[in-house]
Design a protein around this motif. Structure first.
Motif, PDB file in Angstrom:
ATOM      1  N   LYS A   1     132.111  14.633  37.859  1.00  0.00           N
ATOM      2  CA  LYS A   1     130.900  14.942  38.621  1.00  0.00           C
ATOM      3  C   LYS A   1     129.751  14.048  38.199  1.00  0.00           C
ATOM      4  CE  LYS A   1     132.920  18.222  40.818  1.00  0.00           C
ATOM      5  NZ  LYS A   1     133.318  17.966  42.200  1.00  0.00           N
ATOM      6  N   ILE A   2     128.920  13.719  39.164  1.00  0.00           N
ATOM      7  CA  ILE A   2     127.712  12.945  38.905  1.00  0.00           C
ATOM      8  C   ILE A   2     126.699  13.858  38.219  1.00  0.00           C
ATOM      9  CG2 ILE A   2     125.774  11.724  39.967  1.00  0.00           C
ATOM     10  CD1 ILE A   2     127.756  10.916  42.219  1.00  0.00           C
ATOM     11  N   ILE A   3     126.132  13.370  37.115  1.00  0.00           N
ATOM     12  CA  ILE A   3     125.128  14.164  36.401  1.00  0.00           C
ATOM     13  C   ILE A   3     123.761  13.470  36.343  1.00  0.00           C
ATOM     14  CG2 ILE A   3     126.777  15.520  35.071  1.00  0.00           C
ATOM     15  CD1 ILE A   3     126.223  13.639  32.680  1.00  0.00           C
ATOM     16  N   GLU A   4     123.725  12.214  36.772  1.00  0.00           N
ATOM     17  CA  GLU A   4     122.445  11.516  36.895  1.00  0.00           C
ATOM     18  C   GLU A   4     122.599  10.433  37.945  1.00  0.00           C
ATOM     19  OE1 GLU A   4     118.939   9.483  34.211  1.00  0.00           O
ATOM     20  OE2 GLU A   4     121.010   9.006  33.677  1.00  0.00           O
ATOM     21  N   ILE A   5     121.571  10.287  38.751  1.00  0.00           N
ATOM     22  CA  ILE A   5     121.549   9.220  39.748  1.00  0.00           C
ATOM     23  C   ILE A   5     120.156   8.617  39.783  1.00  0.00           C
ATOM     24  CG2 ILE A   5     120.985  10.768  41.684  1.00  0.00           C
ATOM     25  CD1 ILE A   5     122.942   8.921  43.359  1.00  0.00           C
TER      26      ILE A   5
ATOM     27  N   ASP B   1     120.728  19.151  28.665  1.00  0.00           N
ATOM     28  CA  ASP B   1     119.806  18.331  29.467  1.00  0.00           C
ATOM     29  C   ASP B   1     119.861  18.688  30.947  1.00  0.00           C
ATOM     30  OD1 ASP B   1     119.022  16.793  27.220  1.00  0.00           O
ATOM     31  OD2 ASP B   1     120.709  15.400  27.519  1.00  0.00           O
ATOM     32  N   LEU B   2     120.978  19.283  31.376  1.00  0.00           N
ATOM     33  CA  LEU B   2     121.182  19.565  32.798  1.00  0.00           C
ATOM     34  C   LEU B   2     120.778  20.975  33.208  1.00  0.00           C
ATOM     35  CD1 LEU B   2     124.668  17.840  33.173  1.00  0.00           C
ATOM     36  CD2 LEU B   2     122.381  16.837  33.466  1.00  0.00           C
ATOM     37  N   LYS B   3     120.476  21.814  32.226  1.00  0.00           N
ATOM     38  CA  LYS B   3     120.087  23.195  32.549  1.00  0.00           C
ATOM     39  C   LYS B   3     118.837  23.203  33.418  1.00  0.00           C
ATOM     40  CE  LYS B   3     122.133  25.396  28.536  1.00  0.00           C
ATOM     41  NZ  LYS B   3     121.905  26.025  27.237  1.00  0.00           N
ATOM     42  N   GLY B   4     118.894  23.980  34.486  1.00  0.00           N
ATOM     43  CA  GLY B   4     117.754  24.110  35.387  1.00  0.00           C
ATOM     44  C   GLY B   4     117.604  22.967  36.380  1.00  0.00           C
ATOM     45  N   LYS B   5     118.494  21.999  36.329  1.00  0.00           N
ATOM     46  CA  LYS B   5     118.427  20.877  37.266  1.00  0.00           C
ATOM     47  C   LYS B   5     119.174  21.247  38.551  1.00  0.00           C
ATOM     48  CE  LYS B   5     116.299  18.458  34.203  1.00  0.00           C
ATOM     49  NZ  LYS B   5     114.871  18.320  34.291  1.00  0.00           N
ATOM     50  N   PRO B   6     118.875  20.567  39.649  1.00  0.00           N
ATOM     51  CA  PRO B   6     119.558  20.885  40.905  1.00  0.00           C
ATOM     52  C   PRO B   6     121.028  20.471  40.864  1.00  0.00           C
ATOM     53  CG  PRO B   6     118.168  18.952  41.167  1.00  0.00           C
ATOM     54  CD  PRO B   6     117.883  19.504  39.797  1.00  0.00           C
ATOM     55  N   ALA B   7     121.836  21.163  41.652  1.00  0.00           N
ATOM     56  CA  ALA B   7     123.243  20.793  41.814  1.00  0.00           C
ATOM     57  C   ALA B   7     123.326  19.588  42.748  1.00  0.00           C
ATOM     58  CB  ALA B   7     124.030  21.966  42.396  1.00  0.00           C
ATOM     59  N   PHE B   8     124.464  18.909  42.722  1.00  0.00           N
ATOM     60  CA  PHE B   8     124.634  17.726  43.568  1.00  0.00           C
ATOM     61  C   PHE B   8     124.416  18.048  45.041  1.00  0.00           C
ATOM     62  CE2 PHE B   8     127.051  14.565  45.971  1.00  0.00           C
ATOM     63  CZ  PHE B   8     126.468  13.403  45.493  1.00  0.00           C
TER      64      PHE B   8
ATOM     65  N   ILE C   1     132.877   7.469  43.305  1.00  0.00           N
ATOM     66  CA  ILE C   1     132.491   8.786  42.775  1.00  0.00           C
ATOM     67  C   ILE C   1     131.424   9.429  43.656  1.00  0.00           C
ATOM     68  CG2 ILE C   1     130.711   8.125  41.083  1.00  0.00           C
ATOM     69  CD1 ILE C   1     132.077  10.214  39.173  1.00  0.00           C
ATOM     70  N   ILE C   2     130.547   8.622  44.233  1.00  0.00           N
ATOM     71  CA  ILE C   2     129.576   9.171  45.186  1.00  0.00           C
ATOM     72  C   ILE C   2     130.325   9.768  46.377  1.00  0.00           C
ATOM     73  CG2 ILE C   2     127.803   8.551  46.887  1.00  0.00           C
ATOM     74  CD1 ILE C   2     126.689   6.576  44.743  1.00  0.00           C
ATOM     75  N   ALA C   3     131.287   9.029  46.916  1.00  0.00           N
ATOM     76  CA  ALA C   3     132.046   9.514  48.072  1.00  0.00           C
ATOM     77  C   ALA C   3     132.790  10.810  47.744  1.00  0.00           C
ATOM     78  CB  ALA C   3     133.027   8.445  48.547  1.00  0.00           C
ATOM     79  N   PHE C   4     133.473  10.852  46.615  1.00  0.00           N
ATOM     80  CA  PHE C   4     134.224  12.055  46.256  1.00  0.00           C
ATOM     81  C   PHE C   4     133.295  13.245  46.011  1.00  0.00           C
ATOM     82  CE2 PHE C   4     137.898   9.299  45.594  1.00  0.00           C
ATOM     83  CZ  PHE C   4     138.902  10.100  46.123  1.00  0.00           C
TER      84      PHE C   4
END
Length: 182
Positions: A19-23, A66-73, A102-105
């Protein structure tokens, strides 16, 4: 011509399962005076319940905390799609093998259609700028283009997007890269 320069960080290297965790995406417009950024670079940390591979975490330094409270993909995907649909090219370093797949998937996993856009991979296309046609990592590409590269800041999407954009546009000026208007 409008170009989106992007980078993603993920839970691991399996484009079909991780899964993407930063873009980060910077949008640039070509003008007579050269390339100019449109707005600021969009950078987003993304929450996922999938565990981050320890090897990946060593590289990018992003933890589950670091990802807590961040939006889902699925919450950030519409903005990404909107950006990509407006661009003539999306550019990434290792884009053909990693970033674009990975973006496509990730888009398909959340029920989105993958937008149609032209892609350009500076890792593959950068071979002409390196000694003996070596496929360059991002540090080597930056060196070849005369762009400062800080290994301590590397492997975060916003930093990598910035140095990639500078390398891309310098490489185009020097004749190593060719982006053709659609």
């Amino acid at each position: 011509m409008i170009v989106a320069v992007l980078d993603v960080e993920s839970t691991g290297l399996n484009v079909e399962e991780d899964k993407i965790i930063e873009i980060a995406v910077g949008v640039y417009r070509k003008q007579e005076a050269g390339w100019r950024q449109v707005g600021t670079t969009w950078n987003e940390l993304i929450w996922t319940p999938k565990a981050i591979d320890p090897k990946a975490q060593v590289v990018h330094g992003i933890s589950a905390d670091d990802l807590k409270g961040k939006p889902a993909f699925k919450e950030v995907a519409p903005k990404l799609i909107k950006i990509l649909e407006k661009c003539d090219y999306a550019v990434a370093h290792n884009g053909y093998s990693f970033d674009f797949p990975i973006i496509a998937f990730n888009l398909m996993a959340d029920g989105f259609e993958v937008p149609q856009f032209e892609v350009y991979d500076t890792m593959v296309e950068g071979r002409t700028a390196t000694s003996m046609g070596k496929v360059p990592n991002l540090a080597e590409l930056c060196w070849a283009m005369g762009v400062d590269y800080d290994p301590e800041s590397a492997h975060r999407a916003d930093y990598d997007t910035d140095v990639l954009a500078r390398s891309l546009f310098e490489g185009e000026r020097l004749g190593y890269f060719r982006l053709n208007a659609s």
